[in-house]
Design a protein around this motif. Structure first.
Motif, PDB file in Angstrom:
ATOM      1  N   ASP A 117      -0.617  -3.941   7.685  1.00 40.26           N
ATOM      2  CA  ASP A 117      -1.177  -5.247   8.070  1.00 40.26           C
ATOM      3  C   ASP A 117      -0.112  -6.098   8.766  1.00 40.26           C
ATOM      4  N   TRP A 118       1.105  -6.066   8.229  1.00 39.84           N
ATOM      5  CA  TRP A 118       2.191  -6.864   8.823  1.00 39.84           C
ATOM      6  C   TRP A 118       2.482  -6.358  10.235  1.00 39.84           C
ATOM      7  N   ALA A 119       2.543  -5.040  10.385  1.00 42.17           N
ATOM      8  CA  ALA A 119       2.843  -4.459  11.702  1.00 42.17           C
ATOM      9  C   ALA A 119       1.786  -4.862  12.722  1.00 42.17           C
ATOM     10  N   ARG A 120       0.535  -4.808  12.299  1.00 46.39           N
ATOM     11  CA  ARG A 120      -0.564  -5.218  13.179  1.00 46.39           C
ATOM     12  C   ARG A 120      -0.365  -6.676  13.623  1.00 46.39           C
ATOM     13  N   GLY A 121      -0.020  -7.517  12.691  1.00 45.29           N
ATOM     14  CA  GLY A 121       0.192  -8.935  12.975  1.00 45.29           C
ATOM     15  C   GLY A 121       1.352  -9.170  13.933  1.00 45.29           C
ATOM     16  N   GLN A 122       2.291  -8.241  13.963  1.00 47.26           N
ATOM     17  CA  GLN A 122       3.456  -8.365  14.847  1.00 47.26           C
ATOM     18  C   GLN A 122       3.191  -7.774  16.230  1.00 47.26           C
ATOM     19  N   GLY A 123       2.000  -7.195  16.434  1.00 50.30           N
ATOM     20  CA  GLY A 123       1.687  -6.575  17.717  1.00 50.30           C
ATOM     21  C   GLY A 123       2.301  -5.190  17.884  1.00 50.30           C
ATOM     22  N   ILE A 124       2.731  -4.590  16.769  1.00 50.75           N
ATOM     23  CA  ILE A 124       3.263  -3.215  16.849  1.00 50.75           C
ATOM     24  C   ILE A 124       2.092  -2.277  17.171  1.00 50.75           C
ATOM     25  N   LYS A 125       2.342  -1.326  18.101  1.00 53.89           N
ATOM     26  CA  LYS A 125       1.252  -0.454  18.583  1.00 53.89           C
ATOM     27  C   LYS A 125       1.104   0.825  17.756  1.00 53.89           C
ATOM     28  N   LEU A 126       2.261   1.341  17.341  1.00 52.90           N
ATOM     29  CA  LEU A 126       2.249   2.660  16.717  1.00 52.90           C
ATOM     30  C   LEU A 126       3.261   2.690  15.583  1.00 52.90           C
ATOM     31  N   LEU A 127       2.807   3.172  14.433  1.00 55.73           N
ATOM     32  CA  LEU A 127       3.712   3.378  13.300  1.00 55.73           C
ATOM     33  C   LEU A 127       3.948   4.870  13.124  1.00 55.73           C
ATOM     34  N   TRP A 128       5.140   5.213  12.682  1.00 51.88           N
ATOM     35  CA  TRP A 128       5.405   6.612  12.352  1.00 51.88           C
ATOM     36  C   TRP A 128       6.201   6.682  11.052  1.00 51.88           C
ATOM     37  N   ALA A 129       6.138   7.848  10.431  1.00 54.09           N
ATOM     38  CA  ALA A 129       6.864   8.048   9.179  1.00 54.09           C
ATOM     39  C   ALA A 129       7.155   9.527   9.029  1.00 54.09           C
ATOM     40  N   THR A 130       8.213   9.828   8.304  1.00 56.88           N
ATOM     41  CA  THR A 130       8.532  11.230   8.037  1.00 56.88           C
ATOM     42  C   THR A 130       8.500  11.472   6.528  1.00 56.88           C
ATOM     43  N   VAL A 131       8.053  12.666   6.190  1.00 56.90           N
ATOM     44  CA  VAL A 131       7.909  13.041   4.775  1.00 56.90           C
ATOM     45  C   VAL A 131       8.346  14.490   4.642  1.00 56.90           C
ATOM     46  N   ARG A 132       9.157  14.767   3.653  1.00 52.45           N
ATOM     47  CA  ARG A 132       9.507  16.166   3.408  1.00 52.45           C
ATOM     48  C   ARG A 132       8.260  16.980   3.110  1.00 52.45           C
ATOM     49  N   ALA A 133       8.224  18.200   3.615  1.00 48.28           N
ATOM     50  CA  ALA A 133       7.005  19.022   3.515  1.00 48.28           C
ATOM     51  C   ALA A 133       6.513  19.133   2.075  1.00 48.28           C
ATOM     52  N   GLU A 134       7.445  19.162   1.120  1.00 51.47           N
ATOM     53  CA  GLU A 134       7.033  19.382  -0.278  1.00 51.47           C
ATOM     54  C   GLU A 134       6.581  18.089  -0.986  1.00 51.47           C
ATOM     55  N   ASN A 135       6.678  16.944  -0.302  1.00 51.63           N
ATOM     56  CA  ASN A 135       6.359  15.665  -0.955  1.00 51.63           C
ATOM     57  C   ASN A 135       4.866  15.330  -0.810  1.00 51.63           C
ATOM     58  N   GLN A 136       4.084  15.986  -1.665  1.00 50.77           N
ATOM     59  CA  GLN A 136       2.622  15.861  -1.557  1.00 50.77           C
ATOM     60  C   GLN A 136       2.153  14.428  -1.818  1.00 50.77           C
ATOM     61  N   ALA A 137       2.798  13.739  -2.777  1.00 48.77           N
ATOM     62  CA  ALA A 137       2.371  12.382  -3.126  1.00 48.77           C
ATOM     63  C   ALA A 137       2.479  11.468  -1.910  1.00 48.77           C
ATOM     64  N   SER A 138       3.617  11.543  -1.235  1.00 48.50           N
ATOM     65  CA  SER A 138       3.837  10.658  -0.096  1.00 48.50           C
ATOM     66  C   SER A 138       2.919  11.025   1.071  1.00 48.50           C
ATOM     67  N   ARG A 139       2.771  12.327   1.296  1.00 43.08           N
ATOM     68  CA  ARG A 139       1.895  12.778   2.391  1.00 43.08           C
ATOM     69  C   ARG A 139       0.460  12.318   2.134  1.00 43.08           C
ATOM     70  N   ASP A 140      -0.038  12.545   0.917  1.00 46.17           N
ATOM     71  CA  ASP A 140      -1.424  12.187   0.617  1.00 46.17           C
ATOM     72  C   ASP A 140      -1.621  10.675   0.669  1.00 46.17           C
ATOM     73  N   ASN A 141      -0.587   9.931   0.298  1.00 46.89           N
ATOM     74  CA  ASN A 141      -0.680   8.467   0.386  1.00 46.89           C
ATOM     75  C   ASN A 141      -0.889   8.056   1.844  1.00 46.89           C
ATOM     76  N   LEU A 142      -0.153   8.660   2.760  1.00 42.16           N
ATOM     77  CA  LEU A 142      -0.318   8.313   4.183  1.00 42.16           C
ATOM     78  C   LEU A 142      -1.696   8.729   4.691  1.00 42.16           C
ATOM     79  N   LEU A 143      -2.088   9.964   4.370  1.00 38.63           N
ATOM     80  CA  LEU A 143      -3.379  10.459   4.883  1.00 38.63           C
ATOM     81  C   LEU A 143      -4.520   9.586   4.356  1.00 38.63           C
ATOM     82  N   LYS A 144      -4.400   9.165   3.091  1.00 29.99           N
ATOM     83  CA  LYS A 144      -5.452   8.314   2.510  1.00 29.99           C
ATOM     84  C   LYS A 144      -5.505   6.956   3.212  1.00 29.99           C
TER      85      LYS A 144
END
Ligand code: COA
Length: 170
Positions: A93-120
């Motif tokens: 929400d903050w990024a949207r308010g700042q006019g940021i166009k694209l967000l990215w993030a990196t997650v270690r392949a084995e980090n299912q919790a973090s990956r699923d949090n992003l996908l959700k």
């Protein structure tokens, strides 16, 4: 009484130091925290439950219309309560308010919790790349476009740099 969760931006050195301690307490084998880089984050959010720090998450240092999410940690006794999701939504929400166009993030392949949090939260898998640290680890890259019609490949060319893609097995 039901405990109250508050999410607010770090506003002083003590907040940054508290977040740094939480990040350093991560129970997985993460690389050492660069505290100076954390202090320069565009946004550092702290989640507190009745005043006790239970989570943090940031939009990393940088400028421009492409930004990286990072430093998401929820204290181990407080996971699966929706705090990571709240910290993720608040950063989007903050990024949207700042006019940021694209967000990215990196997650270690084995980090299912973090990956699923992003996908959700609506993120898309962008690709697997070898860690630039030479560890042989596979790192999953994820993106969230905040505007329609973006040339995501062009916008991600800078962050991806010359990393080596990892082909899916088979
Ligand atoms: C990743 C992390 C921040 C998630 O925080 P959290 O507060 O437990 O997450 P939430 O309760 O908000 O969960 C949101 C969604 O994430 C996913 N998720 C969270 N924990 C999960 C787990 N252990 N396994 C699978 N999916 C998980 C689920 O999709 C979940 O939604 P659901 O509960 O409706 O299924 C937390 O596990 C953590 O601090 N891990 C260690 C640090 C870390 O890996 N940080 C990310 C670095 S890239």
């Amino acid at each position: 009484m039901t405990p109250t969760l508050t999410i607010s931006p770090a506003c002083c050195d003590a907040d940054i130091a508290q977040a740094a301690e939480l990040i350093d307490s991560r129970d997985d084998n993460h690389h050492p925290l660069d505290r100076a880089a954390l202090a320069k984050a565009r946004l550092l959010l702290l989640a507190r439950l009745d005043g006790t720090l239970v989570g943090c998450g940031a939009i990393k240092a940088g400028d421009g219309e492409v930004a990286e999410l990072g430093y998401l940690v929820v204290a181990s006794g407080f996971r699966r309560l929706g705090i990571g999701a709240r910290l993720t939504k608040a950063r989007i929400d903050w990024a949207r308010g700042q006019g940021i166009k694209l967000l990215w993030a990196t997650v270690r392949a084995e980090n299912q919790a973090s990956r699923d949090n992003l996908l959700k939260a609506g993120w898309q898998f962008y690709g697997d790349y070898l860690s630039i640290r030479g560890t042989g680890n596979t790192i999953g890259w994820y993106v969230l476009p905040l505007q329609q019609g973006l040339d995501i490949q062009a916008l991600m060319a800078g962050p991806i740099g010359n990393r080596t893609p990892v082909s899916p097995p088979g």
